[in-house]
Write an enzyme that holds these catalytic residues in place. Sequence first.
Site, PDB file in Angstrom:
ATOM      1  N   LYS A   1      -2.895   8.401   2.504  1.00 26.02           N
ATOM      2  CA  LYS A   1      -2.156   7.359   1.781  1.00 26.02           C
ATOM      3  C   LYS A   1      -0.671   7.493   2.109  1.00 26.02           C
ATOM      4  O   LYS A   1      -0.179   8.597   2.400  1.00 26.02           O
ATOM      5  CB  LYS A   1      -2.353   7.515   0.274  1.00 26.02           C
ATOM      6  CG  LYS A   1      -2.221   6.222  -0.514  1.00 26.02           C
ATOM      7  CD  LYS A   1      -3.532   5.480  -0.594  1.00 26.02           C
ATOM      8  CE  LYS A   1      -3.485   4.304  -1.544  1.00 26.02           C
ATOM      9  NZ  LYS A   1      -4.798   3.745  -1.813  1.00 26.02           N
TER      10      LYS A   1
ATOM     11  N   ALA B   1      -3.935  -9.454  -7.949  1.00 24.79           N
ATOM     12  CA  ALA B   1      -4.863  -9.937  -6.930  1.00 24.79           C
ATOM     13  C   ALA B   1      -6.310  -9.568  -7.272  1.00 24.79           C
ATOM     14  O   ALA B   1      -7.215 -10.384  -7.117  1.00 24.79           O
ATOM     15  CB  ALA B   1      -4.472  -9.344  -5.575  1.00 24.79           C
TER      16      ALA B   1
ATOM     17  N   LEU C   1      -3.530  -8.660 -14.299  1.00 25.65           N
ATOM     18  CA  LEU C   1      -4.170  -9.854 -13.724  1.00 25.65           C
ATOM     19  C   LEU C   1      -3.565 -10.170 -12.368  1.00 25.65           C
ATOM     20  O   LEU C   1      -3.150 -11.291 -12.088  1.00 25.65           O
ATOM     21  CB  LEU C   1      -3.968 -11.042 -14.675  1.00 25.65           C
ATOM     22  CG  LEU C   1      -4.703 -10.933 -16.003  1.00 25.65           C
ATOM     23  CD1 LEU C   1      -4.181 -11.988 -16.979  1.00 25.65           C
ATOM     24  CD2 LEU C   1      -6.207 -11.080 -15.813  1.00 25.65           C
TER      25      LEU C   1
ATOM     26  N   ALA D   1      -8.075   0.079 -10.641  1.00 25.42           N
ATOM     27  CA  ALA D   1      -6.907   0.917 -10.363  1.00 25.42           C
ATOM     28  C   ALA D   1      -7.333   2.264  -9.778  1.00 25.42           C
ATOM     29  O   ALA D   1      -8.360   2.821 -10.183  1.00 25.42           O
ATOM     30  CB  ALA D   1      -6.102   1.131 -11.644  1.00 25.42           C
TER      31      ALA D   1
ATOM     32  N   SER E   1      -7.980  -7.609   0.983  1.00 24.89           N
ATOM     33  CA  SER E   1      -9.236  -6.995   0.519  1.00 24.89           C
ATOM     34  C   SER E   1      -9.459  -7.220  -0.975  1.00 24.89           C
ATOM     35  O   SER E   1     -10.470  -6.788  -1.526  1.00 24.89           O
ATOM     36  CB  SER E   1      -9.189  -5.487   0.803  1.00 24.89           C
ATOM     37  OG  SER E   1      -8.029  -4.927   0.215  1.00 24.89           O
TER      38      SER E   1
ATOM     39  N   ASP F   1      -1.562  -1.867  -0.171  1.00 28.45           N
ATOM     40  CA  ASP F   1      -1.773  -1.280  -1.501  1.00 28.45           C
ATOM     41  C   ASP F   1      -0.717  -1.920  -2.412  1.00 28.45           C
ATOM     42  O   ASP F   1      -0.144  -2.957  -2.047  1.00 28.45           O
ATOM     43  CB  ASP F   1      -1.675   0.259  -1.450  1.00 28.45           C
ATOM     44  CG  ASP F   1      -2.227   0.914  -2.725  1.00 28.45           C
ATOM     45  OD1 ASP F   1      -3.451   1.005  -2.855  1.00 28.45           O
ATOM     46  OD2 ASP F   1      -1.443   1.314  -3.591  1.00 28.45           O
TER      47      ASP F   1
ATOM     48  N   ASP G   1      -1.011  -8.305 -19.417  1.00 29.65           N
ATOM     49  CA  ASP G   1      -0.181  -8.193 -18.216  1.00 29.65           C
ATOM     50  C   ASP G   1       1.275  -8.234 -18.664  1.00 29.65           C
ATOM     51  O   ASP G   1       1.599  -8.840 -19.686  1.00 29.65           O
ATOM     52  CB  ASP G   1      -0.481  -9.343 -17.225  1.00 29.65           C
ATOM     53  CG  ASP G   1      -0.035  -9.002 -15.805  1.00 29.65           C
ATOM     54  OD1 ASP G   1       1.187  -8.811 -15.604  1.00 29.65           O
ATOM     55  OD2 ASP G   1      -0.887  -8.903 -14.913  1.00 29.65           O
TER      56      ASP G   1
HETATM   57  P1  NAD Z   1      -1.319  -6.381  -7.997  1.00 28.31           P
HETATM   58  O1  NAD Z   1       0.033  -5.805  -7.800  1.00 28.31           O
HETATM   59  O2  NAD Z   1      -1.660  -7.679  -7.332  1.00 28.31           O
HETATM   60  O3  NAD Z   1      -1.604  -6.576  -9.560  1.00 28.31           O
HETATM   61  C1  NAD Z   1      -1.213  -5.682 -10.555  1.00 28.31           C
HETATM   62  C2  NAD Z   1      -1.016  -6.483 -11.847  1.00 28.31           C
HETATM   63  O4  NAD Z   1      -0.792  -5.556 -12.904  1.00 28.31           O
HETATM   64  C3  NAD Z   1       0.189  -7.430 -11.805  1.00 28.31           C
HETATM   65  O5  NAD Z   1      -0.170  -8.703 -12.295  1.00 28.31           O
HETATM   66  C4  NAD Z   1       1.199  -6.727 -12.736  1.00 28.31           C
HETATM   67  O6  NAD Z   1       2.059  -7.640 -13.390  1.00 28.31           O
HETATM   68  C5  NAD Z   1       0.263  -6.045 -13.708  1.00 28.31           C
HETATM   69  N1  NAD Z   1       0.844  -4.900 -14.437  1.00 28.31           N
HETATM   70  C6  NAD Z   1       1.731  -3.970 -13.985  1.00 28.31           C
HETATM   71  N2  NAD Z   1       2.016  -3.086 -14.966  1.00 28.31           N
HETATM   72  C7  NAD Z   1       1.272  -3.444 -16.052  1.00 28.31           C
HETATM   73  C8  NAD Z   1       1.116  -2.913 -17.361  1.00 28.31           C
HETATM   74  N3  NAD Z   1       1.785  -1.828 -17.785  1.00 28.31           N
HETATM   75  N4  NAD Z   1       0.259  -3.551 -18.209  1.00 28.31           N
HETATM   76  C9  NAD Z   1      -0.415  -4.655 -17.808  1.00 28.31           C
HETATM   77  N5  NAD Z   1      -0.291  -5.213 -16.588  1.00 28.31           N
HETATM   78  C10 NAD Z   1       0.543  -4.596 -15.712  1.00 28.31           C
HETATM   79  O7  NAD Z   1      -2.356  -5.237  -7.552  1.00 28.31           O
HETATM   80  P2  NAD Z   1      -3.884  -5.408  -7.111  1.00 28.31           P
HETATM   81  O8  NAD Z   1      -3.964  -5.567  -5.632  1.00 28.31           O
HETATM   82  O9  NAD Z   1      -4.525  -6.400  -8.019  1.00 28.31           O
HETATM   83  O10 NAD Z   1      -4.435  -3.943  -7.422  1.00 28.31           O
HETATM   84  C11 NAD Z   1      -4.638  -3.517  -8.759  1.00 28.31           C
HETATM   85  C12 NAD Z   1      -5.036  -2.051  -8.774  1.00 28.31           C
HETATM   86  O11 NAD Z   1      -6.227  -1.872  -8.013  1.00 28.31           O
HETATM   87  C13 NAD Z   1      -3.988  -1.111  -8.135  1.00 28.31           C
HETATM   88  O12 NAD Z   1      -3.943   0.083  -8.856  1.00 28.31           O
HETATM   89  C14 NAD Z   1      -4.548  -0.854  -6.730  1.00 28.31           C
HETATM   90  O13 NAD Z   1      -4.167   0.416  -6.209  1.00 28.31           O
HETATM   91  C15 NAD Z   1      -6.038  -0.889  -7.001  1.00 28.31           C
HETATM   92  N6  NAD Z   1      -6.832  -1.238  -5.809  1.00 28.31           N
HETATM   93  C16 NAD Z   1      -6.634  -2.426  -5.200  1.00 28.31           C
HETATM   94  C17 NAD Z   1      -7.377  -2.749  -4.070  1.00 28.31           C
HETATM   95  C18 NAD Z   1      -7.190  -4.067  -3.363  1.00 28.31           C
HETATM   96  O14 NAD Z   1      -8.035  -4.409  -2.503  1.00 28.31           O
HETATM   97  N7  NAD Z   1      -6.172  -4.856  -3.687  1.00 28.31           N
HETATM   98  C19 NAD Z   1      -8.339  -1.846  -3.563  1.00 28.31           C
HETATM   99  C20 NAD Z   1      -8.532  -0.633  -4.241  1.00 28.31           C
HETATM  100  C21 NAD Z   1      -7.761  -0.345  -5.360  1.00 28.31           C
HETATM  101  C1  PPY Z   2      -7.669   1.554  -1.244  1.00 29.57           C
HETATM  102  O1  PPY Z   2      -8.862   1.177  -1.227  1.00 29.57           O
HETATM  103  O2  PPY Z   2      -7.217   2.203  -2.211  1.00 29.57           O
HETATM  104  C2  PPY Z   2      -6.779   1.279  -0.131  1.00 29.57           C
HETATM  105  O3  PPY Z   2      -5.788   1.942   0.034  1.00 29.57           O
HETATM  106  C3  PPY Z   2      -7.112   0.161   0.798  1.00 29.57           C
HETATM  107  C4  PPY Z   2      -7.564   0.629   2.147  1.00 29.57           C
HETATM  108  C5  PPY Z   2      -8.907   0.873   2.357  1.00 29.57           C
HETATM  109  C6  PPY Z   2      -9.339   1.280   3.626  1.00 29.57           C
HETATM  110  C7  PPY Z   2      -8.430   1.405   4.645  1.00 29.57           C
HETATM  111  C8  PPY Z   2      -7.081   1.173   4.424  1.00 29.57           C
HETATM  112  C9  PPY Z   2      -6.657   0.768   3.172  1.00 29.57           C
END
Ligand code: NAD
Ligand code: PPY
Length: 354
Positions: free
Chosen positions: A79, A186, A184, A262, A150, A119, A206
């Site tokens: 990471k 992505a 709320l 998360a 993703s 991320d 949120d």
């Molecule tokens: P994002 O940044 O699009 O969304 C996060 C949301 O959380 C935002 O709307 C933000 O306003 C809100 N937020 C921040 N602090 C807050 C709080 N204290 N209380 C309530 N809401 C709050 O992120 P994402 O891509 O939706 O990812 C969300 C989580 O999932 C992250 O922890 C990320 O590491 C994890 N994750 C995402 C993916 C992916 O494919 N996007 C994959 C694996 C893990």
């Molecule tokens: C995650 O799933 O937490 C990521 O960091 C996304 C990701 C997954 C696989 C390759 C690169 C990034």
Amino acid sequence: MNPDDALRWEGELTLTRHDADTGTTFVIRVDSIRHGRAAGGTRAAQYASLTDALADAARLAEAMTLKMAVSNLPMGGGKSVIALPAPRQDIDAATWKRILYLHAENIDRLNGAYWTGPDVNTNSADMDVLSNTTDFVFGRSVGRGGAGSSAVNTAVGVFEAMKATARFGGMGGFEGLTILVQGLGAVGAHLATMAAQAGARLLVADVDSERIAWAQEFGCTPIPPARVSTTPCDIFAPCAMGAVIDRAVARRLSASAVVGAANNILAEDEAGSVLRDREILYAPDFVTNAGGAFHLVGREVLGWDADVVADNTRAIGRTLTQVYEISVAEGIPTDAAARTLARRRTAAPTSLAG
Ligand code: NAD
Ligand code: PPY
């Protein structure tokens, strides 16, 4: 944060660099390359100290190793953390471009031992910029030959995990269940939409009022962000930041299960034991949120089409059920059970769906 936590790390490699011009510190941590090149996203955030940034990168990289292992994906875990001098939204475009250039240079120096991806606070457009300088990038936009975001597939995987949890916990179908989604963004927005369409009652929190206004339009009930751990619900879904459940929160949580997107939901291992003692089913995040890795690694390394990605993402429900069964059979918290399953799967021949 205890400074020893950052130093007492058993991973493979750490790269750090400070850029005085932008006031940015870069950290890349490779936890393991035993089962393939390390992969994991780039997180951009503010950190109180280098120690905090190192510790966060270490925990996130270890979670990637576990995610790849329990998902039977032939990669290791790593990471990146970009410790910003100001909140991301306050950094101007030219500075952000320079930060991405330096980060890409760092990745390139590792010569393929570590592959990055999106991320928190980085997206496909940022991956496109990184790929101007280095090849070791997942999740470029589709127009640039990548797999794109993703997030939708991550949400689909978390939803499968919720269904498996509801079945295992005897909650039945989604009709009549109350689900509390924290964050709320992505992933959380898609997850809330799917759960509402399946008949659940949605509570949402949120810090961004626009996200709340959007959710209210399709019937979600907002709750204050500070009340997420005390508001009664069937399933609590942390989809914002990590470390939301420590021992104290685990003792007061008013939910039957925790299933979120998360990374590193538990702030400490003991929180998992408290949840188990209270008979709250905890779905380990590195199992539930693997849909993103199936999308990125499946599409870009394994040559999967959408159907094979979907088959593997659906299998998250079966993997999670196995985790719950191991937890019951061995009398251990689900987080420990998921680590056991990850170890078993890396010791056995790979069997991916499709
Ligand atoms: P994002 O940044 O699009 O969304 C996060 C949301 O959380 C935002 O709307 C933000 O306003 C809100 N937020 C921040 N602090 C807050 C709080 N204290 N209380 C309530 N809401 C709050 O992120 P994402 O891509 O939706 O990812 C969300 C989580 O999932 C992250 O922890 C990320 O590491 C994890 N994750 C995402 C993916 C992916 O494919 N996007 C994959 C694996 C893990
Ligand atoms: C995650 O799933 O937490 C990521 O960091 C996304 C990701 C997954 C696989 C390759 C690169 C990034």
